[in-house]
Design an enzyme around this catalytic site. Structure first.
Site, PDB file in Angstrom:
ATOM      1  N   ILE A  27       0.841  -1.202   0.000  1.00 22.45           N
ATOM      2  CA  ILE A  27       0.000   0.000   0.000  1.00 22.45           C
ATOM      3  C   ILE A  27       0.880   1.258   0.000  1.00 22.45           C
ATOM      4  N   SER A  80      -7.451  -1.449  10.366  1.00 22.21           N
ATOM      5  CA  SER A  80      -8.069  -2.510   9.565  1.00 22.21           C
ATOM      6  C   SER A  80      -9.500  -2.752  10.031  1.00 22.21           C
ATOM      7  N   THR A 102     -10.538  -5.392  10.622  1.00 24.13           N
ATOM      8  CA  THR A 102     -10.433  -6.515  11.565  1.00 24.13           C
ATOM      9  C   THR A 102     -10.824  -6.069  12.982  1.00 24.13           C
ATOM     10  N   TYR A 145      -2.178  -9.861  15.792  1.00 28.81           N
ATOM     11  CA  TYR A 145      -2.117  -8.820  14.746  1.00 28.81           C
ATOM     12  C   TYR A 145      -3.282  -7.842  14.925  1.00 28.81           C
ATOM     13  N   LYS A 167      -3.569  -3.584  16.087  1.00 31.47           N
ATOM     14  CA  LYS A 167      -4.298  -2.484  15.440  1.00 31.47           C
ATOM     15  C   LYS A 167      -5.198  -1.785  16.459  1.00 31.47           C
ATOM     16  N   PHE A 190     -10.618  -1.919   4.395  1.00 30.37           N
ATOM     17  CA  PHE A 190     -11.274  -3.197   4.170  1.00 30.37           C
ATOM     18  C   PHE A 190     -10.277  -4.052   3.363  1.00 30.37           C
ATOM     19  N   ASN A 245      -3.667 -14.419   1.355  1.00 31.66           N
ATOM     20  CA  ASN A 245      -4.825 -13.633   0.904  1.00 31.66           C
ATOM     21  C   ASN A 245      -5.327 -14.099  -0.458  1.00 31.66           C
ATOM     22  N   LEU A 246      -6.605 -13.830  -0.668  1.00 33.42           N
ATOM     23  CA  LEU A 246      -7.297 -14.393  -1.833  1.00 33.42           C
ATOM     24  C   LEU A 246      -6.705 -13.970  -3.183  1.00 33.42           C
ATOM     25  N   ILE A 261     -11.348 -22.639  -2.316  1.00 33.26           N
ATOM     26  CA  ILE A 261     -12.302 -21.686  -1.726  1.00 33.26           C
ATOM     27  C   ILE A 261     -12.693 -22.227  -0.357  1.00 33.26           C
ATOM     28  N   ARG A 294     -12.015 -21.854   6.600  1.00 34.48           N
ATOM     29  CA  ARG A 294     -10.781 -21.461   7.285  1.00 34.48           C
ATOM     30  C   ARG A 294     -11.145 -21.022   8.695  1.00 34.48           C
ATOM     31  N   GLY A 310     -11.631 -19.230  12.000  1.00 33.61           N
ATOM     32  CA  GLY A 310     -11.619 -17.812  12.384  1.00 33.61           C
ATOM     33  C   GLY A 310     -12.126 -16.871  11.303  1.00 33.61           C
TER      34      GLY A 310
HETATM   35  P1  NAD Z   1       3.468  -4.668   3.409  1.00 32.63           P
HETATM   36  O1  NAD Z   1       4.067  -5.725   4.237  1.00 32.63           O
HETATM   37  O2  NAD Z   1       3.497  -4.815   1.930  1.00 32.63           O
HETATM   38  O3  NAD Z   1       4.147  -3.263   3.751  1.00 32.63           O
HETATM   39  C1  NAD Z   1       4.621  -2.950   5.039  1.00 32.63           C
HETATM   40  C2  NAD Z   1       6.014  -2.358   4.872  1.00 32.63           C
HETATM   41  O4  NAD Z   1       6.506  -1.999   6.160  1.00 32.63           O
HETATM   42  C3  NAD Z   1       7.012  -3.355   4.280  1.00 32.63           C
HETATM   43  O5  NAD Z   1       7.731  -2.720   3.243  1.00 32.63           O
HETATM   44  C4  NAD Z   1       7.914  -3.708   5.458  1.00 32.63           C
HETATM   45  O6  NAD Z   1       9.228  -4.021   5.029  1.00 32.63           O
HETATM   46  C5  NAD Z   1       7.844  -2.434   6.281  1.00 32.63           C
HETATM   47  N1  NAD Z   1       8.085  -2.598   7.721  1.00 32.63           N
HETATM   48  C6  NAD Z   1       7.501  -3.459   8.583  1.00 32.63           C
HETATM   49  N2  NAD Z   1       7.987  -3.273   9.819  1.00 32.63           N
HETATM   50  C7  NAD Z   1       8.879  -2.261   9.741  1.00 32.63           C
HETATM   51  C8  NAD Z   1       9.706  -1.592  10.679  1.00 32.63           C
HETATM   52  N3  NAD Z   1       9.739  -1.947  11.967  1.00 32.63           N
HETATM   53  N4  NAD Z   1      10.493  -0.588  10.238  1.00 32.63           N
HETATM   54  C9  NAD Z   1      10.495  -0.196   8.945  1.00 32.63           C
HETATM   55  N5  NAD Z   1       9.748  -0.807   8.015  1.00 32.63           N
HETATM   56  C10 NAD Z   1       8.956  -1.819   8.403  1.00 32.63           C
HETATM   57  O7  NAD Z   1       1.989  -4.428   3.932  1.00 32.63           O
HETATM   58  P2  NAD Z   1       0.804  -3.574   3.314  1.00 32.63           P
HETATM   59  O8  NAD Z   1      -0.208  -4.513   2.797  1.00 32.63           O
HETATM   60  O9  NAD Z   1       1.332  -2.524   2.429  1.00 32.63           O
HETATM   61  O10 NAD Z   1       0.213  -2.954   4.649  1.00 32.63           O
HETATM   62  C11 NAD Z   1       0.530  -1.642   5.072  1.00 32.63           C
HETATM   63  C12 NAD Z   1      -0.197  -1.361   6.368  1.00 32.63           C
HETATM   64  O11 NAD Z   1      -1.590  -1.516   6.177  1.00 32.63           O
HETATM   65  C13 NAD Z   1       0.163  -2.282   7.524  1.00 32.63           C
HETATM   66  O12 NAD Z   1       0.159  -1.527   8.702  1.00 32.63           O
HETATM   67  C14 NAD Z   1      -0.964  -3.287   7.535  1.00 32.63           C
HETATM   68  O13 NAD Z   1      -1.146  -3.849   8.803  1.00 32.63           O
HETATM   69  C15 NAD Z   1      -2.125  -2.422   7.140  1.00 32.63           C
HETATM   70  N6  NAD Z   1      -3.240  -3.151   6.547  1.00 32.63           N
HETATM   71  C16 NAD Z   1      -3.031  -3.920   5.447  1.00 32.63           C
HETATM   72  C17 NAD Z   1      -4.082  -4.639   4.894  1.00 32.63           C
HETATM   73  C18 NAD Z   1      -3.867  -5.519   3.706  1.00 32.63           C
HETATM   74  O14 NAD Z   1      -4.729  -6.371   3.437  1.00 32.63           O
HETATM   75  N7  NAD Z   1      -2.813  -5.375   2.931  1.00 32.63           N
HETATM   76  C19 NAD Z   1      -5.359  -4.547   5.456  1.00 32.63           C
HETATM   77  C20 NAD Z   1      -5.548  -3.732   6.579  1.00 32.63           C
HETATM   78  C21 NAD Z   1      -4.471  -3.030   7.115  1.00 32.63           C
HETATM   79  C1  UD1 Z   2      -7.381 -10.699   5.871  1.00 33.34           C
HETATM   80  C2  UD1 Z   2      -6.727 -10.695   7.229  1.00 33.34           C
HETATM   81  C3  UD1 Z   2      -7.348  -9.624   8.099  1.00 33.34           C
HETATM   82  C4  UD1 Z   2      -7.328  -8.271   7.406  1.00 33.34           C
HETATM   83  C5  UD1 Z   2      -8.078  -8.408   6.091  1.00 33.34           C
HETATM   84  C6  UD1 Z   2      -8.134  -7.096   5.338  1.00 33.34           C
HETATM   85  C7  UD1 Z   2      -6.110 -13.053   7.526  1.00 33.34           C
HETATM   86  C8  UD1 Z   2      -6.418 -14.323   8.243  1.00 33.34           C
HETATM   87  N1  UD1 Z   2      -6.901 -12.010   7.837  1.00 33.34           N
HETATM   88  O1  UD1 Z   2      -8.635 -11.287   6.049  1.00 33.34           O
HETATM   89  O2  UD1 Z   2      -6.652  -9.516   9.308  1.00 33.34           O
HETATM   90  O3  UD1 Z   2      -7.967  -7.299   8.190  1.00 33.34           O
HETATM   91  O4  UD1 Z   2      -7.415  -9.410   5.297  1.00 33.34           O
HETATM   92  O5  UD1 Z   2      -7.133  -6.979   4.423  1.00 33.34           O
HETATM   93  O6  UD1 Z   2      -5.177 -12.949   6.768  1.00 33.34           O
HETATM   94  N2  UD1 Z   2     -10.020 -17.211   0.677  1.00 33.34           N
HETATM   95  C9  UD1 Z   2     -10.203 -18.425   0.032  1.00 33.34           C
HETATM   96  N3  UD1 Z   2      -9.101 -19.093  -0.383  1.00 33.34           N
HETATM   97  C10 UD1 Z   2      -7.826 -18.625  -0.220  1.00 33.34           C
HETATM   98  C11 UD1 Z   2      -7.665 -17.374   0.436  1.00 33.34           C
HETATM   99  C12 UD1 Z   2      -8.788 -16.710   0.883  1.00 33.34           C
HETATM  100  O7  UD1 Z   2     -11.328 -18.883  -0.146  1.00 33.34           O
HETATM  101  O8  UD1 Z   2      -6.872 -19.291  -0.604  1.00 33.34           O
HETATM  102  C13 UD1 Z   2     -11.218 -16.485   1.127  1.00 33.34           C
HETATM  103  C14 UD1 Z   2     -11.253 -16.284   2.621  1.00 33.34           C
HETATM  104  O9  UD1 Z   2     -11.932 -17.334   3.236  1.00 33.34           O
HETATM  105  C15 UD1 Z   2     -12.029 -14.974   2.727  1.00 33.34           C
HETATM  106  C16 UD1 Z   2     -11.696 -14.232   1.429  1.00 33.34           C
HETATM  107  O10 UD1 Z   2     -11.173 -15.209   0.548  1.00 33.34           O
HETATM  108  O11 UD1 Z   2     -13.369 -15.222   2.741  1.00 33.34           O
HETATM  109  C17 UD1 Z   2     -10.681 -13.137   1.624  1.00 33.34           C
HETATM  110  O12 UD1 Z   2      -9.574 -13.695   2.326  1.00 33.34           O
HETATM  111  P1  UD1 Z   2      -8.290 -12.824   2.681  1.00 33.34           P
HETATM  112  O13 UD1 Z   2      -7.747 -12.218   1.441  1.00 33.34           O
HETATM  113  O14 UD1 Z   2      -7.392 -13.670   3.500  1.00 33.34           O
HETATM  114  O15 UD1 Z   2      -8.882 -11.613   3.537  1.00 33.34           O
HETATM  115  P2  UD1 Z   2      -9.679 -11.613   4.933  1.00 33.34           P
HETATM  116  O16 UD1 Z   2     -10.220 -12.935   5.252  1.00 33.34           O
HETATM  117  O17 UD1 Z   2     -10.653 -10.521   4.837  1.00 33.34           O
END
Ligand code: NAD
Ligand code: UD1
Length: 339
Positions: free
Chosen positions: A16, A128, A130, A153, A157, A182, A203-204, A221, A296, A298
């Protein structure tokens, strides 16, 4: 003279963060990255240069290292911080909770300490959906109660949100916008940056693209007898470029209103796993090899966002569809495969 407001992006080389770097440049800001590359790769900096035509300043620093982070704040004058840096693997957080508390909570404490020391006013924090757990009602709005966290995790948050709110109350921190994402999906439309999962994706969407690329034999799935439109779980998938844009709008909004906010960032639309797979197949004209497997542990049955508050507050709306996200995710996967 360079008068662009300088923004510290921790975790700016990540999924992101890298997209937000692009959005900030487009919005007239100067991003400065801090990353320790624990979940990203340095060549993303070259990708950003190719994509934007600009060299982005970066510091290879761990946010838990207060001394090193202090030198970054000493060298630069920031108008704001977007704090992405965190570990995000839910399963790993269960087996290694201290690693998650130390990294995610420790980093935020250091950031706030230094923002206070150097008078940096605006913080945007990555939270998140979450925090809502299994929602009591849908679409879930920001007033929905925070549920007991399902994992360390998720707990980090919740704790980080609490820390931010306490620090605003005590005036240690001027203001913050907590963004509850989301499900971020997709990639930059150029196909030059995107998500880089290490090992088998949890992740999906990365699982879908890796299956289509033949890296995984099939997608499983997780369950098809949920009480949803087609029995598979429902999520609110938001294109990462729309999400990135919300960060730029959050900075602008805080700077003009001098207030703090907690906002949902989603599309407001729920899509099932099967609908997501179908969207991928349709837009990319591909057949995906998938099977139905066990639920899955949880997993939340369904969640999607009430977005009226974020739209009104930020003057922001999503522009991209689920199909756009599936097209761009696939473009990125193909770029990676060819690399
Ligand atoms: P990501 O892992 O791709 O990016 C996180 C970055 O932070 C990485 O480049 C990592 O190297 C760096 N990092 C981690 N710990 C560090 C530290 N102590 N010092 C310096 N750098 C550090 O993850 P993302 O998907 O881009 O997520 C970004 C943020 O959004 C995170 O806080 C994550 O929890 C939150 N978030 C992500 C999702 C998602 O689905 N991707 C959903 C909800 C919230
Ligand atoms: C994940 C994170 C959650 C975070 C959210 C938002 C986990 C366990 N949870 O959950 O903390 O807040 O993303 O980014 O990682 N699925 C399949 N097959 C797969 C993978 C996923 O069917 O191989 C389904 C899952 O059951 C779910 C959906 O796809 O219903 C999305 O899954 P995923 O991408 O892991 O996201 P979250 O479950 O929302």
């Amino acid at each position: 003279m360079n008068t662009k407001p300088k923004i510290l992006i921790t975790g700016g080389a990540g999924y992101i963060g890298s997209h937000t770097v692009v959005a900030l440049l487009e919005g007239g800001f100067e991003p400065v990255i801090v990353d320790n590359y624990c979940n990203s790769q340095k060549w993303i900096m070259d990708q950003l240069k190719e994509l934007t035509g600009q060299i982005i300043k970066e510091y290879t620093v761990d946010c838990t290292n207060l001394k090193e982070l202090d030198t970054v704040f000493e060298n630069e004058t920031f108008a704001g911080v977007i704090h992405f840096a965190a570990l995000k693997a839910v399963g790993e957080s269960v087996s290694e909770p201290l690693k998650y508390y130390r990294n995610n909570v420790g980093s935020l404490i250091n950031i706030i300490d230094l923002m206070s020391k150097y008078n940096v006013p605006n913080l945007v924090f990555s939270s998140s959906c979450t925090v809502y757990g299994e929602a009591d009602y849908l679409p879930v709005n920001e007033q929905h109660p925070i549920k007991t966290a399902e994992s360390p995790y998720g707990c980090t948050k919740q704790m980080c949100e609490q820390i931010i709110n306490d620090c605003i109350k005590s005036k240690k921190l001027s203001r913050a916008t907590i963004l509850r994402y989301f499900n971020p999906v997709g990639a930059n439309t150029s196909g030059l940056i995107g998500e880089l999962p290490i090992g088998t994706p949890n992740n999906l969407v990365p699982f879908i693209t890796q299956t289509a690329a033949g890296i995984r034999p099939n997608l499983t799935i997780f369950g098809d007898d949920y009480n949803t439109v087609d029995g598979t779980c429902v999520r609110d998938y938001i294109h990462v470029m729309d999400l990135a844009d919300a960060h730029v709008k959050s900075l602008e909004n805080m700077e003009s209103k001098k207030e703090s906010f907690t906002l949902n960032i989603g599309t407001g639309k729920g899509s099932s796993v099967l609908e997501t797979v179908k969207a991928f197949e349709k837009v990319n004209k591909l057949k995906l090899n998938y099977k139905i497997g066990a639920k899955r542990e949880g997993d939340i049955e369904q969640i999607y966002a009430e977005t009226s508050l974020s739209e009104k507050t930020l003057g922001w709306k999503t522009k991209y569809s689920l199909e756009d996200a599936m097209r761009d995710a696939w473009k990125w996967q193909q770029y990676l495969d060819a690399k």
